[in-house]
Design a protein around this motif. Structure first.
Motif, PDB file in Angstrom:
ATOM      1  N   GLU A   6       0.886  -1.169   0.000  1.00 34.48           N
ATOM      2  CA  GLU A   6       0.000   0.000   0.000  1.00 34.48           C
ATOM      3  C   GLU A   6       0.919   1.211   0.000  1.00 34.48           C
ATOM      4  O   GLU A   6       1.832   1.308   0.831  1.00 34.48           O
ATOM      5  CB  GLU A   6      -0.900   0.017   1.244  1.00 34.48           C
ATOM      6  CG  GLU A   6      -1.749   1.296   1.283  1.00 34.48           C
ATOM      7  CD  GLU A   6      -2.776   1.345   2.413  1.00 34.48           C
ATOM      8  OE1 GLU A   6      -2.756   0.425   3.263  1.00 34.48           O
ATOM      9  OE2 GLU A   6      -3.575   2.286   2.436  1.00 34.48           O
ATOM     10  N   GLU A  30      -7.836   2.179  -3.176  1.00 36.46           N
ATOM     11  CA  GLU A  30      -8.522   1.959  -1.899  1.00 36.46           C
ATOM     12  C   GLU A  30      -9.520   3.082  -1.672  1.00 36.46           C
ATOM     13  O   GLU A  30      -9.151   4.258  -1.611  1.00 36.46           O
ATOM     14  CB  GLU A  30      -7.500   1.906  -0.755  1.00 36.46           C
ATOM     15  CG  GLU A  30      -6.589   0.704  -0.859  1.00 36.46           C
ATOM     16  CD  GLU A  30      -5.842   0.414   0.438  1.00 36.46           C
ATOM     17  OE1 GLU A  30      -6.060   1.125   1.444  1.00 36.46           O
ATOM     18  OE2 GLU A  30      -5.028  -0.532   0.438  1.00 36.46           O
ATOM     19  N   LYS A  65     -11.028  -4.403   3.413  1.00 34.56           N
ATOM     20  CA  LYS A  65      -9.930  -4.319   4.372  1.00 34.56           C
ATOM     21  C   LYS A  65     -10.515  -4.132   5.771  1.00 34.56           C
ATOM     22  O   LYS A  65     -11.159  -3.114   6.043  1.00 34.56           O
ATOM     23  CB  LYS A  65      -8.988  -3.161   4.020  1.00 34.56           C
ATOM     24  CG  LYS A  65      -8.236  -3.398   2.715  1.00 34.56           C
ATOM     25  CD  LYS A  65      -7.266  -2.274   2.412  1.00 34.56           C
ATOM     26  CE  LYS A  65      -5.982  -2.444   3.190  1.00 34.56           C
ATOM     27  NZ  LYS A  65      -5.003  -1.388   2.814  1.00 34.56           N
ATOM     28  N   GLU A 123      -6.037  -5.192   8.313  1.00 28.15           N
ATOM     29  CA  GLU A 123      -5.088  -4.084   8.447  1.00 28.15           C
ATOM     30  C   GLU A 123      -4.580  -4.042   9.874  1.00 28.15           C
ATOM     31  O   GLU A 123      -5.272  -4.474  10.794  1.00 28.15           O
ATOM     32  CB  GLU A 123      -5.801  -2.750   8.220  1.00 28.15           C
ATOM     33  CG  GLU A 123      -6.117  -2.422   6.800  1.00 28.15           C
ATOM     34  CD  GLU A 123      -6.587  -0.974   6.731  1.00 28.15           C
ATOM     35  OE1 GLU A 123      -5.756  -0.118   6.406  1.00 28.15           O
ATOM     36  OE2 GLU A 123      -7.765  -0.705   7.029  1.00 28.15           O
ATOM     37  N   ASN A 171      -4.465   5.112  -1.861  1.00 27.10           N
ATOM     38  CA  ASN A 171      -5.700   5.609  -1.249  1.00 27.10           C
ATOM     39  C   ASN A 171      -6.260   6.760  -2.074  1.00 27.10           C
ATOM     40  O   ASN A 171      -5.514   7.618  -2.542  1.00 27.10           O
ATOM     41  CB  ASN A 171      -5.411   6.105   0.171  1.00 27.10           C
ATOM     42  CG  ASN A 171      -4.959   4.963   1.051  1.00 27.10           C
ATOM     43  OD1 ASN A 171      -5.777   4.184   1.532  1.00 27.10           O
ATOM     44  ND2 ASN A 171      -3.635   4.823   1.221  1.00 27.10           N
ATOM     45  N   ASP A 229     -11.537   0.267   1.986  1.00 27.65           N
ATOM     46  CA  ASP A 229     -10.626   0.502   3.114  1.00 27.65           C
ATOM     47  C   ASP A 229     -11.415   0.681   4.413  1.00 27.65           C
ATOM     48  O   ASP A 229     -12.597   1.048   4.388  1.00 27.65           O
ATOM     49  CB  ASP A 229      -9.853   1.802   2.812  1.00 27.65           C
ATOM     50  CG  ASP A 229      -8.504   1.821   3.498  1.00 27.65           C
ATOM     51  OD1 ASP A 229      -8.241   0.924   4.302  1.00 27.65           O
ATOM     52  OD2 ASP A 229      -7.723   2.753   3.209  1.00 27.65           O
TER      53      ASP A 229
HETATM   54 MG    MG Z   1      -5.590   2.501   2.855  1.00 32.97          MG
END
Ligand code: MG
Ligand code: C2E
Ligand code: MG
Length: 741
Positions: free
Chosen positions: A503, A595, A646, A682, A563, A625
């Motif tokens: 990421e 994400e 996630k 995560e 992101n 996310d």
């Molecule tokens: Mg993220």
């Protein structure tokens, strides 16, 4: 008596009298007179006719007369003198002939049209005089001169003048000619409409007219002075001399209406040509534009733009004069649900009534503006030099306002009560912009809301310090972008013991403050719109990195997740932005994952679905996310082309100690799997957490257990290491990897 016909008349008369004076005896003198008369009569260059006034008959005509009318002398002798006249003139001329026949008239000069034998009309000048008065009655002598050419010329000229006059009449300008003495010599209709003055006009002279039109004696004199100054400028030296530049006046016309009129003029030898131009329509249009630009159409109150304008002026003068002022932000509590329950129309009526009550309370003394939605902002100016006294005064005003707004509103027959939260920001001699002042009031208002609504809150200096820091940060972010202070760090994403990707997490390498966490600047970037260039930079940087990895055998398979914030995603050009970044670096779209957060998906489902589908078609992946922290809805999980969920780190953190979190984590895995989505955890920090997740079928994870986010070269080294040593605990924990966690 100098024209040709008149000189001929004299000659013919004298010859005639000599002929007749001889008493009929044929003397030598008589014969000579006879001969000369005959010659003169016959050869004259003008038409001559001898007429019996009593009977109106033509007794004798000369050759030129015959030429003019096209009849022979014989034919003419059979005719009456008036036979050839134009029908319009016969009656009048009969009377003239009669008066000559009785001796009332001795001589005449006429301009007439005669009908020729061919039927054509010919314009002629006719001089008639009495030739003799005897027993046989009054005899007239007519001299007839063809005047067609002259008439034609005159006709042409008068047509031209008439044409010009009609153009001038129709001009949308008021024109009047004022003679040097001040008398009005000419004016057109538009001038009368704009500036005709009562029944006394146009007999008025220029000065009394101007005095009646322009009530202000100073302006009356000013015009007078301008005229005099212009008159005294030598025109030979200055081509612009003599032109009065148009100036705007508000003049009262004869209908009593005051109009805005541009008054200009041209000084000519014979006087002054006044030129008036009605500006009323422009003024109306100008006012309308002003109203649309600066007033809120719903309440008629000043809008945000006008408020900001006045606030800026007020801030300037407060600073100069060391006076306080204040901005008061009034926000209706729960207006959204009121609006939903009342309906939009009644909601609008309610806002109008709130505005009216505020106006009743303060009128013109305070700028009352509709700031947007259910927010009203009041600007109080000149509250004295002391801020504490200003605050006390404001509290009193707010009590009055509260009382006025406490009464129920009647909205289309329905009664409703509204409470308000109020934020106040007092300003004085500090150097603040309007933005800062308004934001302060806004923050205070939100604080008031936080304290349970229907309360008021002053903006305090601590908040102000926060605000200042934010403003500074915004500025620094701009600079940071321009000076390449942003970098991406990479955190491994692990699946069944293998690093399958990373990421990319944004870091700001601030020149003074070192690495700054995205949590500290992303929200501000979103608020200020800076997220757009920032997000674009992240996409490009990620694609550049993927391209670089595509050339390294151990990195080729890496999937890089970035992101995307809500504001960035909902921009019109977002899809293009992604495609362009991928194209520019020749990236395989299957290697890129975006994400998204739950709140982003919620705000505009159709737009979200369409954009995702477009990118999905190229192969771009999508992860949801921080799953579990938002308003999860199964609807979008089904509807959107997601690849991965996630599990938010907050559930992972206590997965071993909190039964709820453990249940949530298990449910998310089950839910994701049943929908065909991969589930990634995560914030996995311990081997125990990883094992728990593995036991519950979550095989993908990310967290400090493998590594914090690190610079690219560290990440690449980590991938290398992991290929040889599939023991996550040992991958980089002993080293200082330099990332922000
Ligand atoms: Mg993220
Ligand atoms: P996120 O996307 O949920 O990123 C994960 C965050 O968790 C990261 O924080 C990461 O450093 C942190 N983290 C990773 N492993 C662990 C762990 O084991 N324990 C703990 N306690 N934390 C861990 P970071 O880098 O500070 O990022 C914070 C948030 O900022 C991100 O949350 C993301 O929402 C946002 N962000 C980061 N980079 C970008 C970006 O490029 N664009 C946008 N729009 N947002 C970004
Ligand atoms: Mg997250």
């Amino acid at each position: 008596m100098s024209s040709l016909p008149q000189r001929m008349l004299v000659a013919i008369r004298s010859l005639w009298s000599r002929r007749h004076g001889a008493g009929g005896r044929p003397t030598a003198v008589l014969r000579e007179a006879e001969a000369r008369f005959g010659q003169l009569f016959e050869q004259a260059a003008v038409g001559v006719a001898h007429v019996d006034a009593g009977q109106g008959r033509l007794l004798q005509v000369n050759r030129r007369f015959c030429d003019i009318v096209g009849y022979t002398a014989q034919e003419l002798r059979q005719m009456q003198a008036l036979d050839m006249l134009h029908a319009d003139e016969v009656e009048g001329d009969k009377e003239l002939m009669r008066r000559m026949a009785v001796g009332e008239l001795k001589e005449l000069h006429l301009e007439r049209r005669l009908r020729c034998k061919s039927g054509e009309l010919v314009w002629v000048d006719i001089h008639v005089c009495v030739l003799s008065e005897g027993e046989e009655g009054v005899r007239l002598l007519s001299l007839v001169q063809d005047a067609s050419d002259r008439y034609l010329l005159r006709q042409l000229r008068s047509d031209g003048v008439r044409h010009l006059r009609s153009v001038i009449q129709r001009l949308p300008l008021g024109l009047a000619m004022v003679e040097t003495g001040g008398r009005f010599a000419y004016w057109n209709d538009e001038f009368l409409r704009l500036a005709g003055h009562g029944s006394r006009w146009p007999s008025m002279d220029w000065q009394s007219w101007w005095g009646a039109m322009e009530g202000d004696p100073q302006k009356v004199q000013r015009m007078q002075r301008r005229l005099e100054a212009e008159r005294s400028r030598p025109r030979s030296e200055d081509p612009t001399a003599g032109a009065l530049k148009p100036e705007e006046y508000e003049l009262r016309g004869r209908d009593g209406v005051r109009r805005c009129i541009m008054v200009g003029g041209l000084l000519l030898d014979e006087g002054c040509l006044l030129i008036l131009q009605d500006q009323s329509q422009y003024k109306l249009a100008e006012e309308e534009i002003h109203r649309l630009a600066f007033y809120d159409p719903l309440t008629g109150l000043p809008n945000r733009r006008l408020l900001v304008d006045r606030l800026q002026q007020c801030l300037g003068s407060s600073r100069r004069r060391l006076r306080c002022g204040a901005v008061l932000l009034l926000d209706a509590d729960n207006f959204k649900s009121l609006n939903d329950s009342l309906g939009l129309e009644k909601g609008d009526a309610l806002l109008r009534q709130i505005g009216q009550r505020l106006v009743q309370l303060w009128g013109e003394t305070v700028t009352i503006s509709r700031y947007g939605g259910d927010d009203f902002v009041m600007l109080f100016e000149d509250l004295g030099a002391d801020s504490v006294q200003a605050a006390a005064h404001l509290e009193g005003e707010i009590q009055r306002m509260r009382a006025a707004l406490r009464e129920p509103f009647s909205v289309v027959g329905q009664s409703c009560r509204v409470t308000f939260s109020v934020g106040i920001n007092i300003f004085g001699d500090q150097d603040m912009g309007s933005d800062e002042v308004l934001r302060g009031a806004e923050m205070a208002m939100y604080q008031a809301k936080g304290q349970g609504r229907n309360t008021l809150q002053f903006f305090d200096p601590e908040l102000q310090a926060v605000l200042r820091a934010r403003t500074a940060m915004e500025q620094e972010m701009h600079e940071g972008l321009a000076q390449s202070q942003f970098v991406l760090h990479y955190q491994p994403q692990v699946e069944r013991g293998r690093i399958v990707g990373a990421e990319g997490l944004l870091r700001w390498k601030h020149p003074r403050r070192g690495f700054i966490s995205p949590n500290a600047f992303i929200p501000l970037a979103e608020e200020t719109g800076l997220i757009q260039p920032l997000g674009e930079w992240v996409l490009n940087e990620a694609c550049r990195q993927l391209q670089a990895w595509s050339r390294l055998p151990q990195m080729q398979e890496m999937v890089l997740a970035v992101n995307v914030s809500a504001r960035q995603f909902h921009m019109d050009q977002f899809v293009d932005q992604v495609l362009q970044a991928m194209n520019a670096h020749g990236v395989n779209p299957y290697r890129l994952k975006l994400e998204l957060t739950e709140s982003l998906l919620l705000s505009d489902m159709d737009d979200t679905a369409a954009k995702m589908a477009q990118l999905k078609a190229y192969g771009v992946g999508f992860a949801l996310d921080d799953f579990g922290t938002g308003y999860s809805s199964l609807v979008y999980l089904k509807r959107l082309p997601l690849d991965q969920l996630k599990i938010d780190s907050s559930f992972v953190r206590d997965v071993l100690s909190d039964a709820n979190d453990a249940a949530i984590a298990r449910t998310i895995v089950a839910l994701g799997t049943s929908l065909g989505l991969q589930v990634m955890a995560e914030g996995v920090e311990t081997e125990a957490q990883r094992r728990f997740l593995e036991v519950h079928q979550c095989h993908a994870w990310q967290g400090f257990l493998s590594s914090p986010p690190v610079p690219v070269e560290r990440f690449e080294a980590l991938v290398q290491l992991a290929a040889q040593q599939p023991m996550p605990q040992t991958w980089g924990r002993s080293q200082d990897l330099g990332g922000v966690q």
